[in-house]
Design an enzyme around this catalytic site. Sequence first.
Site, mmCIF file in Angstrom:
data_model
loop_
_atom_site.group_PDB
_atom_site.id
_atom_site.type_symbol
_atom_site.label_atom_id
_atom_site.label_comp_id
_atom_site.label_asym_id
_atom_site.label_seq_id
_atom_site.Cartn_x
_atom_site.Cartn_y
_atom_site.Cartn_z
ATOM 1 N N ILE A 19 0.869 -1.184 0.000
ATOM 2 C CA ILE A 19 0.000 0.000 0.000
ATOM 3 C C ILE A 19 0.904 1.232 0.000
ATOM 4 O O ILE A 19 1.339 1.704 1.048
ATOM 5 C CB ILE A 19 -0.976 -0.028 1.187
ATOM 6 C CG1 ILE A 19 -1.876 -1.267 1.013
ATOM 7 C CG2 ILE A 19 -1.808 1.263 1.233
ATOM 8 C CD1 ILE A 19 -3.164 -1.249 1.756
ATOM 9 N N HIS A 20 1.231 1.722 -1.211
ATOM 10 C CA HIS A 20 2.138 2.859 -1.324
ATOM 11 C C HIS A 20 1.339 4.155 -1.463
ATOM 12 O O HIS A 20 0.102 4.145 -1.402
ATOM 13 C CB HIS A 20 3.122 2.642 -2.472
ATOM 14 C CG HIS A 20 2.484 2.338 -3.784
ATOM 15 N ND1 HIS A 20 1.943 1.106 -4.068
ATOM 16 C CD2 HIS A 20 2.302 3.100 -4.877
ATOM 17 C CE1 HIS A 20 1.446 1.139 -5.302
ATOM 18 N NE2 HIS A 20 1.656 2.335 -5.810
ATOM 19 N N ALA A 21 2.034 5.252 -1.672
ATOM 20 C CA ALA A 21 1.417 6.582 -1.559
ATOM 21 C C ALA A 21 0.200 6.782 -2.462
ATOM 22 O O ALA A 21 -0.828 7.280 -2.025
ATOM 23 C CB ALA A 21 2.466 7.651 -1.834
ATOM 24 N N ALA A 37 -2.873 4.697 -1.359
ATOM 25 C CA ALA A 37 -3.231 5.133 -0.006
ATOM 26 C C ALA A 37 -3.963 6.472 -0.088
ATOM 27 O O ALA A 37 -4.968 6.692 0.592
ATOM 28 C CB ALA A 37 -1.978 5.257 0.867
#
Lengths: 88, 570
Positions: free
Chosen positions: A14-16, A19
Amino acid sequence: MKTQQFTVVDPLGIHARPASQLVAKATPFASSIEVRTEEKAANLKSILGVMGLALKQGSQFTLVVEGEDEEQAFTALTTLLTEMGLAQ
Amino acid sequence: MTHLTGIAASDGIAIAKAYRFVQPDLTITKTTVQHTDAEQQRLAAALAKAEQELAAIQQQTLKKFSAEEAAIFEAHLLVVNDPELIGPINQKIADEAVNAEYALHEVSSMFVALFEGMDNEYMSERASDIKDVTNRILAHLLGVHIPNPSHIEEQVIIVANDLTPSETAQLDRNFVLGFITDIGGRTSHSAIMARSLEIPAVVGAGTATTTIQDGDLLIVDGLSGQVLVNPTADVIADYQEKAQNFRAQQAEWSTLVNEQTMSKDGVHVELAANIGSPSDLDSVLRHGAEGIGLYRTEFLYMGRENLPSEDEQFTAYKMVVAGMKGKPVVIRTLDIGGDKHLPYLPLQEEMNPFLGHRAIRLCLDQQELFRTQLRALLRASVYGNLKIMFPMIATIQEFHDAKAVLVEEKEKLIAAGIAVSSDLEIGMMVEIPATAVIADIFAKEVDFFSIGTNDLIQYTMAADRMNEKVSYLYQPYNPAILRLIQMVINAAHKEQKWVGMCGEMAGDELAVPLLLGLGLDEFSMSATSILKTRSLLKQLTVTDMQALAAEALQLATADEVIEKVKQAVK
């Protein structure tokens, strides 16, 4: 209260980018929306909270939604999670 | 009207408003507040401003770059509104009656530490995003301004303490008319950058960032090193005329583009250009260079996360060698270490990096790196007139070792059926005094010398060229330097070898007469200096300059030499 268990499938975790999308989707709802792992829990309306969980590919979490608009919030978020190919 | 004097680093005159590219002081102190409600409102106001600013930057980035690059600001916007960040800050203000700056710092530091501590590299890098956003909020609380160069929408002159390569990369070149910096010299990054962008620059102006305010009207005179702040209408008119004259002179020089470089008495010397990447070729050809005297390959290795592959290097070298259409191209092998570092090639911290493990020393130690570059160069050699040069050679043994590696790679390529030029010249830089002193012995081994004056001067005078306090020792005209240059040229000519010079000195109008007199064969400089130098050389007679050089070598000081040249040439 509505809950569902997920496993992260995105190779980047779950990266930027995803997210940000989750937080943007969750924020307007009145219900409390949480992501819980075995050790921690985070407010899904907080980008720092969600990213702070550092969920990787294969990590398991539970989505917990509780409040007056929990039906709509739960549907919106579970749809987004799977549509983005983030978790299943 | 205020007046600043610095070092003239790039020719030309620009008149425009100031844009201060200065990171503000974000130091905070902890104080106790009486009214916590008011303090929370102050925070809310700062958050609102930060949000507004981020939204604007996001829009700008979207317009000038891509959705990809703008996406990061979406995340930044969410941080400004993050309930898990803002809630605890407000709580802290209420509970402890502390100022908003302190509360923000305390809470955000916790998140920064959390992210920095993650074992995943991607996540630990997000810590810098959090710092970025909280610094922006902090700046609004402190009432200071964080510069955002992507926001520049009108023509400006950049005022900075110094400009790093990553900062110059953020500047939109359409809007930047000139540079002024507090520190630096003619060889600092901002000076080199200004010359390659062909915009005027004054560096080392001392107090530029403290004297000049955003929006001040500035005149930058890159010819004399003067900066005028808020000049009167008369002065502006005066400088508009000077700028006009400068453009006229440039137009006159441009008639020399296709001419051969000849002294007044008909002696030909070669005027070549120094380049850092294939993208400089355009400017090289436009300014009528007769060759490339120095291709600094280290830029190919910088600003990236891994080593450039052999093919990638081959493509770049081939582009330059073929682009010069048979004119000589001298490519210098990797000169890394010293003040240039690569993030993916960890080097040991050194007490004296300029006297340390750099350039050929490093390449002979890390041979895989060296061999990859040599193979790429050898493969490119068939597309034109390539010459290879090794940097920082100190001993005959080093030259032999480097050449042996080159010959080995050449033979391997030939054995594999890959074409390699059969008349490839192999030379070396002369930048360590030890090699100049025994240049007669080196001259038997090499095909050519190229004198790197920037380093030769700093090593001969034992004066760090980045250190302002000893900058008076950076003396190209010191007779000690001139004698070393003479020794190198004489030694080479005795063996029928040629000598070039690729330091800043080769394009300096006071040095050119002396160098012509000393017998220099090739002058390599910033492309923008070529036409000016060609015009100068046309007016000089070799026999007169020989006499001038002979006299200069007998003088005691650099100042006497400068005086002598001025008398002879004017």
